[in-house]
Scaffold this active site. Structure first.
Site, PDB file in Angstrom:
ATOM      1  N   ILE A  96       0.836  -1.212   0.000  1.00 55.43           N
ATOM      2  CA  ILE A  96       0.000   0.000   0.000  1.00 55.43           C
ATOM      3  C   ILE A  96       0.868   1.259   0.000  1.00 55.43           C
ATOM      4  O   ILE A  96       0.553   2.233  -0.695  1.00 55.43           O
ATOM      5  CB  ILE A  96      -0.990  -0.016   1.179  1.00 55.43           C
ATOM      6  CG1 ILE A  96      -1.977  -1.172   0.992  1.00 55.43           C
ATOM      7  CG2 ILE A  96      -1.740   1.303   1.295  1.00 55.43           C
ATOM      8  CD1 ILE A  96      -2.894  -1.419   2.166  1.00 55.43           C
ATOM      9  N   CYS A  97       1.963   1.247   0.722  1.00 56.04           N
ATOM     10  CA  CYS A  97       2.844   2.421   0.752  1.00 56.04           C
ATOM     11  C   CYS A  97       3.477   2.666  -0.617  1.00 56.04           C
ATOM     12  O   CYS A  97       3.639   3.819  -1.035  1.00 56.04           O
ATOM     13  CB  CYS A  97       3.923   2.258   1.818  1.00 56.04           C
ATOM     14  SG  CYS A  97       3.243   2.225   3.495  1.00 56.04           S
ATOM     15  N   THR A  98       3.814   1.599  -1.320  1.00 57.73           N
ATOM     16  CA  THR A  98       4.365   1.737  -2.667  1.00 57.73           C
ATOM     17  C   THR A  98       3.300   2.267  -3.622  1.00 57.73           C
ATOM     18  O   THR A  98       3.572   3.153  -4.433  1.00 57.73           O
ATOM     19  CB  THR A  98       4.928   0.395  -3.164  1.00 57.73           C
ATOM     20  OG1 THR A  98       5.976  -0.022  -2.264  1.00 57.73           O
ATOM     21  CG2 THR A  98       5.487   0.507  -4.577  1.00 57.73           C
TER      22      THR A  98
ATOM     23  N   ALA B  82       3.000   6.018  -2.856  1.00 58.02           N
ATOM     24  CA  ALA B  82       4.149   6.781  -3.353  1.00 58.02           C
ATOM     25  C   ALA B  82       4.117   6.881  -4.881  1.00 58.02           C
ATOM     26  O   ALA B  82       4.357   7.963  -5.438  1.00 58.02           O
ATOM     27  CB  ALA B  82       5.447   6.131  -2.886  1.00 58.02           C
TER      28      ALA B  82
END
Length: 151
Positions: A45-47, A50
């Site tokens: 999810i963070c990727t 970003a």
């Protein structure tokens, strides 16, 4: 105590991906900013989050805004993450959680995972939007809307 709409973005410093000191006064109070806190580099999810900021970075720049991503990961981790996904915006290392605590970013999942919160501030440094959601990609849409509605 968590920062809210109407509050001023507080002053902070942190190491950027070049390992140099970043001082928030270099952009806060000078142009609109989007500051997003995320749990961890190179996770699904963070990727996604970003890369969504990366893919729409020119839209933010067209509105005069700077994007700043902050997590507790090390400078080295940020260097790898930024290079791997060609992230054009600022990533800051908050390994001691000082900035996270300064903003009052909550933790999720019974206090085990650092929270995912996006703050949008106008060029005076006043917060115009706070968005707290575990969903990564919706933050970008909300941030762009906030900037467009406050030009």
């Amino acid at each position: 105590m968590a920062l809210e709409v109407g509050d001023l973005i507080p002053h902070f410093t942190a190491k950027n991906t070049a390992g140099k000191d970043f001082d928030s006064s270099s952009c806060i109070g000078k142009k609109p900013v989007v500051i997003y806190f995320y749990p961890k580099d190179d996770t699904r999810i963070c990727t996604q989050q970003a890369c969504s900021f990366r893919d729409q970075y020119e839209d933010f720049k067209a509105l005069g805004a700077e994007v700043i991503g902050i997590s507790g990961d090390s400078v080295r981790s940020h260097q790898k993450f930024s290079a791997q996904y060609q992230l054009p915006f600022i990533l800051l290392s908050d390994s001691d959680k000082n900035i996270r605590n300064l903003f009052g970013v909550p933790t999720n999942w019974l206090g085990l995972i650092p929270g995912r919160v996006t703050y949008v501030a106008n060029k005076e440094g006043v917060i115009i939007m706070v968005f707290n959601s575990t969903s990564g990609t919706i933050h970008i849409k909300k941030a762009l809307e906030a900037l467009k509605n406050n030009l």
